[in-house]
Design a protein around this motif. Structure first.
Motif, short mmCIF file in Angstrom:
data_model
loop_
_atom_site.label_atom_id
_atom_site.label_comp_id
_atom_site.label_asym_id
_atom_site.label_seq_id
_atom_site.Cartn_x
_atom_site.Cartn_y
_atom_site.Cartn_z
N LEU A 1 0.54 -1.03 0.06
CA LEU A 1 0.28 0.40 -0.32
C LEU A 1 1.06 0.86 0.19
CD1 LEU A 1 -3.19 1.36 0.42
CD2 LEU A 1 -2.64 1.13 2.79
N GLU A 2 2.03 1.16 0.44
CA GLU A 2 2.67 2.71 0.86
C GLU A 2 3.07 2.70 -0.40
OE1 GLU A 2 6.13 3.85 3.68
OE2 GLU A 2 5.78 1.92 2.87
N ILE B 1 -0.26 9.96 -3.55
CA ILE B 1 -1.87 9.65 -2.40
C ILE B 1 -1.15 9.66 -0.77
CG2 ILE B 1 -3.63 8.61 -1.90
CD1 ILE B 1 -3.49 6.67 -4.47
N LEU B 2 -1.49 10.19 -0.47
CA LEU B 2 -0.34 10.82 0.74
C LEU B 2 -0.79 9.75 1.53
CD1 LEU B 2 -1.61 14.06 2.04
CD2 LEU B 2 0.32 13.04 1.00
N LEU B 3 -0.18 8.73 2.80
CA LEU B 3 -0.51 7.88 3.68
C LEU B 3 -1.36 8.32 4.49
CD1 LEU B 3 -1.29 5.21 3.73
CD2 LEU B 3 1.53 4.52 4.30
N ILE B 4 -2.22 8.16 5.28
CA ILE B 4 -2.31 8.73 6.70
C ILE B 4 -2.22 7.94 7.50
CG2 ILE B 4 -3.76 9.64 8.08
CD1 ILE B 4 -5.41 11.30 5.92
N LEU C 1 6.97 2.98 19.26
CA LEU C 1 6.24 5.31 19.56
C LEU C 1 5.04 4.34 19.20
CD1 LEU C 1 7.06 7.37 20.62
CD2 LEU C 1 8.48 7.78 19.13
N TYR C 2 5.15 3.78 17.76
CA TYR C 2 3.98 4.56 16.75
C TYR C 2 4.00 3.52 15.84
CZ TYR C 2 3.57 8.97 18.84
OH TYR C 2 3.33 9.93 19.40
N ALA C 3 2.62 2.39 16.17
CA ALA C 3 2.73 1.03 15.24
C ALA C 3 2.99 0.94 13.93
CB ALA C 3 1.76 0.25 14.98
N TYR C 4 3.01 2.04 12.88
CA TYR C 4 3.40 1.69 11.64
C TYR C 4 5.13 1.16 11.87
CZ TYR C 4 5.64 6.32 12.28
OH TYR C 4 6.19 7.66 12.78
N GLU C 5 5.45 2.05 12.86
CA GLU C 5 7.62 1.69 13.01
C GLU C 5 7.59 0.09 12.56
OE1 GLU C 5 8.46 3.64 16.39
OE2 GLU C 5 8.24 5.94 15.24
N ALA C 6 6.37 -0.66 12.98
CA ALA C 6 6.84 -2.61 13.34
C ALA C 6 7.27 -2.56 11.42
CB ALA C 6 5.50 -2.95 13.93
N TYR C 7 6.67 -1.93 10.86
CA TYR C 7 6.39 -2.67 9.20
C TYR C 7 7.80 -1.54 8.52
CZ TYR C 7 2.95 -5.23 10.82
OH TYR C 7 2.15 -5.82 11.61
N GLY C 8 8.01 -0.85 9.18
CA GLY C 8 9.40 0.21 8.68
C GLY C 8 8.65 1.22 7.84
N LEU C 9 7.40 1.34 7.82
CA LEU C 9 6.40 2.34 6.88
C LEU C 9 7.13 3.63 6.99
CD1 LEU C 9 3.06 1.01 7.77
CD2 LEU C 9 4.39 0.48 5.67
N LYS C 10 6.77 4.81 6.16
CA LYS C 10 7.04 5.78 6.23
C LYS C 10 5.82 6.80 5.67
CE LYS C 10 11.80 5.61 5.86
NZ LYS C 10 13.18 6.22 4.93
N PRO C 11 4.56 7.26 6.76
CA PRO C 11 3.33 7.61 6.05
C PRO C 11 3.72 9.11 5.74
CG PRO C 11 3.65 7.00 8.57
CD PRO C 11 4.54 6.75 7.44
N ASP C 12 2.74 10.08 5.22
CA ASP C 12 3.10 11.73 4.95
C ASP C 12 1.55 11.94 6.73
OD1 ASP C 12 3.90 11.23 1.78
OD2 ASP C 12 2.34 10.15 1.99
N ILE C 13 1.70 11.86 6.62
CA ILE C 13 0.69 12.35 8.10
C ILE C 13 0.10 10.75 8.91
CG2 ILE C 13 -1.60 13.42 9.13
CD1 ILE C 13 -2.36 14.52 5.90
N VAL C 14 1.15 11.54 9.98
CA VAL C 14 0.11 10.40 11.34
C VAL C 14 -0.77 10.68 12.73
CG1 VAL C 14 1.56 8.67 13.45
CG2 VAL C 14 2.43 9.14 10.96
N THR C 15 -1.23 10.54 12.77
CA THR C 15 -1.91 11.02 13.55
C THR C 15 -2.12 10.29 15.32
OG1 THR C 15 -4.39 9.77 13.80
CG2 THR C 15 -4.18 11.70 12.25
#
Length: 388
Positions: free
Chosen positions: A208-209, A217-220, A234-248
């Motif tokens: 998806l990334e 397309i922005l990944l939130i 610290l944030y769950a996306y780090e478990a998969y090495g993702l680099k999102p554009d916005i994190v809430t």
């Protein structure tokens, strides 16, 4: 005021929007809570993932009290040190470039939605505004974030909803089927908390990334519940090495006070300008002082401990009779049993354990610093209730 008067007045004067359990929480310390009758409970709910260092955390209280003695509120027309310090620390820990503070997860997600749409409008013009979210997602209770939520049960009573949201299964084939030239963003929770503590597939998230980056397309990533160490990252996306554009994020960030944060990374760091968005209470100095005291303590040592405690919980839960499955990441755990989740939660309360539910599952969100002995007590009660 005694317990029955509190409950009676609550029913008379407070909007009946919560199916409350029949206890009145009075005080607590660490992972222990006490009700108005003096009964002790192990807290495996933390106010739905808020009190991540437990009740009456001394360092958090000191930071909050020091700020109370300075100034309780500064409007966002002026600068305030606690807000700046917390924003800087969030950026340093995540690589984000800018932060917008609100008062809740819903507000953080509203900001993400607005940022994604303005980014696309600025770059591509009108018509590119649709956001794909996932089925079984939960993004908040405002009209826009309810519109973003991919669960039919939340789409009753309040129509018409905000246009521009599509709901996809967590598969690339369904994402592609929902993608059009109107798509500006995809919003996901790495672990879907409210719908049953469902962990998304890592391969799907990486694909998806790539899909999003190829099409601008922005990944939130919605980390309202999963963030701030809850999952052992610290944030769950780090478990998969993702680099999102916005994190809430929200909940655990404030340690007990209302706060939400929308973090913008490189692409959309400067999308919002003066007047594009705002808030009266967002970035309140007391909430930010508390948040700073929380965030600075979430280090690698703590995160490894959370991973270990989560693994210990899951290993022992899986051995309990009548447990059908155990899901989750870190100290965000879902338990599927052959009993109704509410029934299990009520029986646990009777025995001195506070748990949550998430659809058909029992949900555990204990303090990150819960002690092993307290975990064992919680497991003992869960075993008694579920295997009975």
């Amino acid at each position: 005021m005694d317990k029955q008067n509190i409950i009676s007045d609550d029913k008379e004067y407070i909007a009946n929007t919560y199916a409350r359990y029949g206890i009145v929480i009075k005080e607590g310390k660490g992972s222990k809570l006490y009700d108005a009758d003096g009964k002790e409970y192990i807290d495996c709910a933390t106010g739905i993932g808020v009190n991540i260092f437990g009740i009456n955390d001394e360092e958090w209280k000191q930071a909050v009290n020091e700020q109370i003695n300075c100034v309780q509120h500064v409007c966002n027309l002026y600068y305030a040190e606690p807000q700046t310090k917390l924003a800087k620390l969030l950026c340093e820990k995540t690589g984000a470039k800018k932060v917008f503070f609100g008062n809740s997860g819903a507000e953080a997600n509203e900001c993400a939605i607005k940022t994604a749409r303005k980014y696309s409008l600025d770059k591509y013009g009108d018509g590119r505004y649709e956001i794909i979210t996932l089925k079984n997602s939960f993004h908040g209770r405002t009209i826009a974030t309810l519109s973003a939520t991919g669960q039919d049960q939340f789409h009753k009573y309040f129509a018409p909803f905000v246009d521009g949201f599509k709901y996809s299964q967590a598969t690339m084939s369904d994402i592609i089927a929902n993608y059009t030239d109107k798509t500006c963003a995809v919003m996901v929770e790495v672990v879907q908390g409210e719908s049953g503590v469902n962990v998304l597939d890592g391969e799907f998230l990486k694909r998806l990334e790539s899909f999003c980056k190829e099409r601008d397309i922005l990944l939130i990533c919605d980390e309202v519940q999963t963030g701030n160490g809850r999952t052992g990252y610290l944030y769950a996306y780090e478990a998969y090495g993702l680099k999102p554009d916005i994190v809430t994020t929200a909940k655990g960030l404030g340690g007990g006070l209302p706060i939400g944060a929308c973090m913008m990374f490189d692409k959309c760091a400067n999308t919002l300008q003066a007047g594009d968005h705002g808030t009266t209470f967002g970035g309140n100095p007391i909430a930010c002082a508390g948040g700073y005291s929380i965030l600075k303590r979430i280090d690698n040592k703590l995160l490894l401990e959370v991973q270990g405690k989560g693994a210990y919980f899951k290993e022992n839960l899986s051995k309990i009779k009548n447990v059908k499955s155990v899901s989750g990441m870190g100290l965000m755990i879902g338990i599927e049993t052959d009993k109704p989740a509410r029934e299990v939660a009520e029986a646990c309360l009777e025995k001195g354990l506070i748990v949550l539910t998430a659809h058909s599952k029992v949900r555990l969100l204990p303090p990150l610093n819960i002690k092993k002995g307290e975990i064992d007590e919680a497991l003992k009660i869960l075993n008694e209730v579920i295997s009975k």
